[in-house]
Design a protein around this motif. Structure first.
Motif, PDB file in Angstrom:
ATOM      1  N   GLY A  22       0.809  -1.219   0.000  1.00 45.40           N
ATOM      2  CA  GLY A  22       0.000   0.000   0.000  1.00 45.40           C
ATOM      3  C   GLY A  22       0.838   1.262   0.000  1.00 45.40           C
ATOM      4  O   GLY A  22       0.473   2.269   0.599  1.00 45.40           O
ATOM      5  N   ILE A  49     -10.935  17.709  -3.119  1.00 44.31           N
ATOM      6  CA  ILE A  49     -10.401  16.488  -2.486  1.00 44.31           C
ATOM      7  C   ILE A  49      -9.305  16.812  -1.454  1.00 44.31           C
ATOM      8  O   ILE A  49      -9.342  16.322  -0.336  1.00 44.31           O
ATOM      9  CB  ILE A  49      -9.871  15.500  -3.553  1.00 44.31           C
ATOM     10  N   GLU A  50      -8.340  17.648  -1.836  1.00 38.82           N
ATOM     11  CA  GLU A  50      -7.254  17.981  -0.903  1.00 38.82           C
ATOM     12  C   GLU A  50      -7.533  19.282  -0.149  1.00 38.82           C
ATOM     13  O   GLU A  50      -7.135  19.435   1.001  1.00 38.82           O
ATOM     14  CB  GLU A  50      -5.913  18.142  -1.652  1.00 38.82           C
ATOM     15  N   TYR A  73      -8.450  19.734   3.537  1.00 36.05           N
ATOM     16  CA  TYR A  73      -7.379  19.420   4.497  1.00 36.05           C
ATOM     17  C   TYR A  73      -6.399  20.578   4.604  1.00 36.05           C
ATOM     18  O   TYR A  73      -5.872  20.859   5.673  1.00 36.05           O
ATOM     19  CB  TYR A  73      -6.658  18.128   4.089  1.00 36.05           C
ATOM     20  N   ARG A 117      -9.284   8.167 -10.539  1.00 39.03           N
ATOM     21  CA  ARG A 117      -8.504   7.389  -9.577  1.00 39.03           C
ATOM     22  C   ARG A 117      -8.577   8.017  -8.192  1.00 39.03           C
ATOM     23  O   ARG A 117      -8.545   7.323  -7.191  1.00 39.03           O
ATOM     24  CB  ARG A 117      -7.034   7.299 -10.023  1.00 39.03           C
ATOM     25  N   ASN A 118      -8.695   9.325  -8.149  1.00 37.95           N
ATOM     26  CA  ASN A 118      -8.668   9.966  -6.847  1.00 37.95           C
ATOM     27  C   ASN A 118     -10.020  10.360  -6.288  1.00 37.95           C
ATOM     28  O   ASN A 118     -10.101  10.944  -5.213  1.00 37.95           O
ATOM     29  CB  ASN A 118      -7.713  11.158  -6.862  1.00 37.95           C
ATOM     30  N   GLN A 119     -11.094  10.073  -7.007  1.00 32.01           N
ATOM     31  CA  GLN A 119     -12.393  10.276  -6.353  1.00 32.01           C
ATOM     32  C   GLN A 119     -13.497   9.386  -6.898  1.00 32.01           C
ATOM     33  O   GLN A 119     -14.674   9.622  -6.647  1.00 32.01           O
ATOM     34  CB  GLN A 119     -12.828  11.749  -6.365  1.00 32.01           C
ATOM     35  N   GLY A 120     -13.107   8.377  -7.657  1.00 35.40           N
ATOM     36  CA  GLY A 120     -14.074   7.344  -8.037  1.00 35.40           C
ATOM     37  C   GLY A 120     -15.198   7.762  -8.962  1.00 35.40           C
ATOM     38  O   GLY A 120     -16.252   7.143  -8.956  1.00 35.40           O
ATOM     39  N   ARG A 165      -3.814  13.989   4.995  1.00 40.21           N
ATOM     40  CA  ARG A 165      -5.008  14.430   4.273  1.00 40.21           C
ATOM     41  C   ARG A 165      -6.053  13.317   4.173  1.00 40.21           C
ATOM     42  O   ARG A 165      -6.529  12.963   3.106  1.00 40.21           O
ATOM     43  CB  ARG A 165      -4.651  14.949   2.880  1.00 40.21           C
ATOM     44  N   VAL A 166      -6.370  12.755   5.312  1.00 32.05           N
ATOM     45  CA  VAL A 166      -7.456  11.773   5.389  1.00 32.05           C
ATOM     46  C   VAL A 166      -8.209  12.031   6.703  1.00 32.05           C
ATOM     47  O   VAL A 166      -7.603  12.026   7.765  1.00 32.05           O
ATOM     48  CB  VAL A 166      -6.928  10.319   5.398  1.00 32.05           C
ATOM     49  N   GLN A 223      -4.234   1.981   6.228  1.00 26.09           N
ATOM     50  CA  GLN A 223      -4.188   3.424   6.006  1.00 26.09           C
ATOM     51  C   GLN A 223      -4.601   3.760   4.577  1.00 26.09           C
ATOM     52  O   GLN A 223      -5.440   4.637   4.361  1.00 26.09           O
ATOM     53  CB  GLN A 223      -2.774   3.941   6.297  1.00 26.09           C
ATOM     54  N   LEU A 224      -4.050   3.044   3.604  1.00 32.56           N
ATOM     55  CA  LEU A 224      -4.392   3.365   2.217  1.00 32.56           C
ATOM     56  C   LEU A 224      -5.856   3.022   1.941  1.00 32.56           C
ATOM     57  O   LEU A 224      -6.534   3.722   1.193  1.00 32.56           O
ATOM     58  CB  LEU A 224      -3.466   2.634   1.231  1.00 32.56           C
ATOM     59  N   ASP A 258      -7.737   5.854   3.165  1.00 36.90           N
ATOM     60  CA  ASP A 258      -7.523   6.962   2.240  1.00 36.90           C
ATOM     61  C   ASP A 258      -8.494   6.837   1.049  1.00 36.90           C
ATOM     62  O   ASP A 258      -9.225   7.780   0.722  1.00 36.90           O
ATOM     63  CB  ASP A 258      -6.053   6.897   1.769  1.00 36.90           C
ATOM     64  N   TYR A 259      -8.531   5.645   0.447  1.00 36.12           N
ATOM     65  CA  TYR A 259      -9.438   5.435  -0.679  1.00 36.12           C
ATOM     66  C   TYR A 259     -10.892   5.452  -0.225  1.00 36.12           C
ATOM     67  O   TYR A 259     -11.756   5.968  -0.921  1.00 36.12           O
ATOM     68  CB  TYR A 259      -9.119   4.110  -1.392  1.00 36.12           C
ATOM     69  N   ILE A 301     -12.321   6.975   2.357  1.00 36.33           N
ATOM     70  CA  ILE A 301     -12.851   8.257   2.820  1.00 36.33           C
ATOM     71  C   ILE A 301     -12.727   9.327   1.747  1.00 36.33           C
ATOM     72  O   ILE A 301     -13.638  10.117   1.534  1.00 36.33           O
ATOM     73  CB  ILE A 301     -12.107   8.693   4.110  1.00 36.33           C
ATOM     74  N   LYS A 302     -11.612   9.316   1.063  1.00 38.42           N
ATOM     75  CA  LYS A 302     -11.345  10.460   0.205  1.00 38.42           C
ATOM     76  C   LYS A 302     -11.378  10.149  -1.288  1.00 38.42           C
ATOM     77  O   LYS A 302     -11.869  10.939  -2.070  1.00 38.42           O
ATOM     78  CB  LYS A 302      -9.958  11.013   0.576  1.00 38.42           C
ATOM     79  N   ARG A 303     -10.851   8.992  -1.651  1.00 33.29           N
ATOM     80  CA  ARG A 303     -10.601   8.768  -3.073  1.00 33.29           C
ATOM     81  C   ARG A 303     -11.682   7.951  -3.785  1.00 33.29           C
ATOM     82  O   ARG A 303     -11.404   7.296  -4.764  1.00 33.29           O
ATOM     83  CB  ARG A 303      -9.258   8.081  -3.253  1.00 33.29           C
TER      84      ARG A 303
END
Lengths: 462, 225
Positions: free
Chosen positions: A134, A293-294, A297, A348-351, B38-39, B206-207, B210-211, B213-215
């Motif tokens: 991961g 997305i970022e 944060y 990839r980063n938000q589906g 950032r999660v 963790q990853l 990350d996916y 919750i966020k990705r």
């Protein structure tokens, strides 16, 4: 020389400094000064100790060196499978070395790190999906970029880009006046064909607050007009803010985290001021990533969410199609082989992979859509992501990077590529210019405008 | 010598190893930082945990992920090696006898033939891992002496155990060698990259969060990663 006039550790905060760096064509003096720039090794190590927490530390430590990430990287593939392009090697030999040496690295090494961080990795995050442990090298390269930026080792264009954001709060020198004027101009320009068309600025309590990419008002104002036309036809109650309309973040590509925070605060402040029910961003992947997305944060929003629901353009468009706010004339659907570019930053980063495919069902005649292979969250970067597109110094490397997308597109046999992301759109345009494979490319907005059914009451009087 | 190695020293090794691994897990969790990573771990814990579990489970299933399917031979080698490494020492009959003697409990024992086969799998698997590191340029460039040492540390207890079991050479010598290399292996777990025995789960978790919750997880998409 500890600090150069153009290349130094200070961010660009004034218009004067911005112009000074900008006038150094191609960054000739800038890169010459970089060769003399001192590395503040103490600050570098202090920053690492403060910001490198268990995730990155563990990732660097437990990488099993298995090489499972190598084939996942399109840059490894298109660069002759050179072992130096293995994602794990790229990060271990740069960030890994800085950490191992506790920040005691040379100017030459930092310049090497800069080359790797901006021209050997587009932070597309694809390798992260292949690592059994991961480990996401894209995340780590983004972190490395931050360290390099803070030491002044950042490509010329991105130093300027983040400077633009700091001075103009936009990736280009578009001022509030320029922006508002462009909105007025575009509304006037199109009102004959679209009676009643408006681009309402600073309307409070609208259903939608629309934000975009500064390239649009600067170079493609028709994109803004197209958004207005679609909202108009869909009957949306919408507005744009006079301040906080720019949602891109070259500072994110540059690793200027302080500036990233400022950009997003500006957009969120517009939301707080105008109190829309929700916000919609334009067809841009990195802008969406930065703001939605970022961004939460960066500004310290604990729930990781923007102040109101904030959608990518494809989400709004699908909703408009599904609710019948926009209707497609079946006779005008696309009837030629067509393919879709999945943007790393919102797929990839938000589906959002299925959203775009559902839109395709509305606008493409069945049987004409060709999937790229691989696709969806496994799609490859367009070849110009993470700032790569805009850096002159790395143009030859970027052109090689485009070869993967070229091959993917050619394999589909499609002549039209739908690219609902500015960066992907640019990369595909460049690949056609560079390699002339005979393709066209388009955002969704113009395609939908050409095929939607316009209700009679919205048509101009004969 | 045998009594010392299997008595007080073994207990000490067990304590250091297990406490060490627990410390690594605790340190990992304490070192997470929602702002820097950032999660939003806490506010969306449900989503996060669901996708964390998903991420771990799919990577534990051979061919369960796109990644495993992309390199079938490596996947088989990798799973065979790890199954042998984990299953053999825990369920070996001889270890069970020791366990029963000291604690009065026993786990189900492995038939001798199966245990042999698993131990051979580890030895041969280790050998292939070494060959792979030499043969492929993308793996070779990543490999350091440290990686080879870790393979040796991991395989040594199995190689010595097999030699002792087949009584090749001096049995007592190889038995002692087996116990010593086994203890070295255990001690290496918390202090080296072998800490991935626990940190694999932490990093994947963790990853996964990350996916989750966020990705894409919150958008209802089950991403494979």
């Amino acid at each position: 020389m500890p600090e150069g006039t153009l290349c130094n550790k200070q961010p660009i905060n004034t218009d004067e400094q911005l112009k000074l760096v900008l006038n150094d064509k191609g960054g000739k003096q800038y890169y010459a000064e970089m060769e003399q720039l001192d590395v503040d090794t103490e600050k570098l190590w202090n920053t690492i100790q403060k910001t490198m927490k268990s995730r990155l530390k563990t990732w660097l430590e437990i990488c099993a060196h298995c090489g499972l990430c190598s084939e996942s990287c399109f840059l490894y593939q298109v660069n002759g499978r050179k072992p130096e392009q293995v994602p794990s090697y790229k990060i271990q030999s740069t960030l890994g070395e800085i950490v191992k040496k506790k920040g005691q690295v040379s100017n030459e090494f930092m310049r090497h790190c800069m080359d790797v961080a901006w021209s050997w990795c587009t932070c597309c995050n694809r390798c992260g999906q292949f690592c059994p442990h991961g480990i996401d090298m894209g995340v780590m390269f983004s972190y490395l970029r931050g360290l390099l930026y803070s030491q002044g080792f950042v490509p010329w264009e991105l130093k300027i880009g983040s400077g633009m954001h700091r001075v103009y709060r936009a990736q280009m020198d578009v001022t509030t006046e320029d922006w508002v004027e462009t909105c007025e101009w575009m509304a006037e320009e199109n009102e004959e064909e679209w009676p009643g068309l408006e681009i309402p600025v600073d309307k409070e309590g609208a259903d939608i607050m629309y934000t975009c990419n500064a390239r649009e008002p600067k170079h493609y104002p028709e994109d803004l007009a197209e958004a207005a036309i679609l909202f108009h036809v869909a009957g949306e109650n919408w507005t744009v803010p006079s301040e906080g309309w720019e949602q891109t973040s070259l500072s994110m590509f540059a690793g200027d985290w302080e500036c990233c925070k400022d950009n997003v605060e500006n957009v969120y402040a517009a939301i707080e001021r105008l109190k829309p029910k929700r916000a919609i961003g334009t067809e841009c992947g990195h802008a969406h990533r930065a703001t939605v997305i970022e961004g939460p944060y960066w500004v310290g929003r604990e729930d990781g969410q923007p102040p109101v629901p904030f959608m990518h353009y494809v989400e709004w468009l699908l909703e408009a199609l599904e609710t019948g706010k926009i209707k497609i004339d079946p006779a005008k659907r696309i009837k030629e082989p067509v393919t879709l570019q999945d943007s790393c930053n919102y797929v990839r980063n938000q589906g959002l992979k299925n959203v775009t495919r559902k839109i395709i069902e509305y606008i493409v005649e069945p049987g004409y859509f060709r999937e790229m292979a691989p696709n969806k969250e496994y799609n490859y970067c367009c070849g110009g992501g993470g700032g790569f597109n805009g850096i002159g110094k790395y143009r030859p490397q970027r052109n090689v990077a485009l070869l993967k997308k070229l091959q993917q597109i050619q394999d589909t046999g499609a002549k039209l590529v739908i690219a609902p992301c500015h960066n992907c759109w640019d990369a595909i345009r460049d690949l056609e210019e560079e390699y002339e494979i005979g393709i066209r490319w388009s955002f969704l907005k113009p395609l939908v405008i050409n095929m939607m059914i316009v209700p009679d009451h919205l048509k101009p009087e004969e | 010598m045998y009594d010392l190695l299997t008595g007080p020293l073994l207990w000490l090794v067990f304590i250091v190893t297990f406490v060490g691994l627990i410390v690594r897990v605790v340190m990992y969790i304490r070192g997470l930082n929602w702002k820097l990573d950032r999660v939003a771990y806490r506010p969306h814990l449900g989503h996060g945990l669901k996708h964390a579990a998903r991420s771990i489970v799919f990577f534990l299933i051979p061919f369960g992920t796109h990644s495993w399917r992309s390199r079938p031979l490596f996947t088989i080698l990798f799973f065979a090696f790890h199954i042998g490494l984990l299953v053999t020492p825990i369920f070996l009959e001889a270890h069970n006898v020791m366990l029963e003697k000291s604690l009065g409990i026993r786990l189900p024992g492995l038939p001798a033939g199966v245990a042999d086969m698993l131990a051979w799998t580890v030895v041969v698997g280790g050998l292939f891992m070494v060959l792979r590191r030499i043969a492929f340029s993308d793996v070779r460039i990543l490999t350091t002496a440290y990686d080879y040492i870790l393979i040796v540390i991991s395989v040594a207890p199995f190689a010595t155990g097999l030699i002792a079991r087949y009584e090749l050479g001096n049995y007592d010598f190889w038995l002692i060698a087996h116990i010593l290399t086994g203890e070295i292996w255990l001690l290496a777990l918390p202090f080296t990259k072998l800490s991935h025995v626990v940190l694999f789960f932490m990093s994947r978790m963790q990853l996964g969060m990350d996916y989750g919750i966020k990705r894409g997880g919150m958008k209802g998409t089950s991403m494979s990663w």
